[in-house]
Design an enzyme around this catalytic site. Sequence first.
Site, short mmCIF file in Angstrom:
data_model
loop_
_atom_site.label_atom_id
_atom_site.label_comp_id
_atom_site.label_asym_id
_atom_site.label_seq_id
_atom_site.Cartn_x
_atom_site.Cartn_y
_atom_site.Cartn_z
N CYS A 127 5.61 4.17 5.59
CA CYS A 127 4.82 3.11 5.76
C CYS A 127 3.45 3.66 5.99
O CYS A 127 2.73 4.30 5.30
CB CYS A 127 5.44 2.26 6.92
N SER A 128 3.09 3.54 7.40
CA SER A 128 1.77 4.23 8.02
C SER A 128 1.97 4.66 9.49
O SER A 128 0.91 4.26 10.14
CB SER A 128 0.75 3.43 7.61
#
Lengths: 93, 199
Positions: free
Chosen positions: B101-102
């Site tokens: 994801c981030s």
Amino acid sequence: MTLKAGALVRIKDEWPEALGPVHCRTPHYVRGKAGTVVRHLGDFPDPGDIAFAREPALRRLYHVAIPLDRLWPEEPQGELVIEIYDHWLERGA
Amino acid sequence: MSVLEADSEMLYAAVSGLLAERGLVTKAEILERMAVTDAASPALGAAMVARAWTDPAYADLLVADGTAAAEEVGVMMRGLPPLGVLRNEALLHNLVVCTLCSCYPRAVLGYPPFWFKSPAYRARTVRDPRGVLADWGTVIGEDVRIRVVDSTADYRWMVLPMRPAGTQGWSQERLASIIRASDMIGVTVPTAETVREPT
């Protein structure tokens, strides 16, 4: 499972998403790969349980190192270090 | 209509209302957390790195317990994921990515840059890290080991870069002025001539 720094491990080659909805923090590209434990990072409630509002199991979290040339056909130099929960690890390479 | 299609302001009003009604989180607490998140910027991480460059005991604390080191400079870490700090060395360069994801150490670096969240950065960094560094114009010696850290679970990672040459005698404030978010992700390294973009 308690693992010491330097222990040889293998990340399980399992695909739980094939069986039904899951929240899984073990990326596809490391499954089935052998690595070395760098260190134990701590114990954390399993996000796979939290995501489905289940009472979370407490998982031991390890930093595991894998040479990049073991992961990719181009055999790049360098290493990957990745956070893996103990229920995804098997002893030995 | 699914949750994904709902108007975001109406969704926020509905969910925050339910959370308040059930006594889980008040609207004031949400606003307080939003203010803390908005206020965080790479300047916080840069100040920690600059202190580590001038204070070996703080550098050791930063590497051993990033959460405690952040709290020591006034960053509120309660309820946030633990901060891990990866120290660059003469023969070791660290590079952080979150392939799933981030995940990003927002408490000390603020919001992630747009490219950190891009599928291209996430896919390529674990497969061709030297190519990514080359795209940034970052030169890392052939004898230096590249360690890519994929932030897959509970930690948030930042890099402690090496202090560049030509900065002897600089104040912590001046040192902090040359440290960018990209240095603390590991795609760049600071130099005495670095100019940080306004944050």
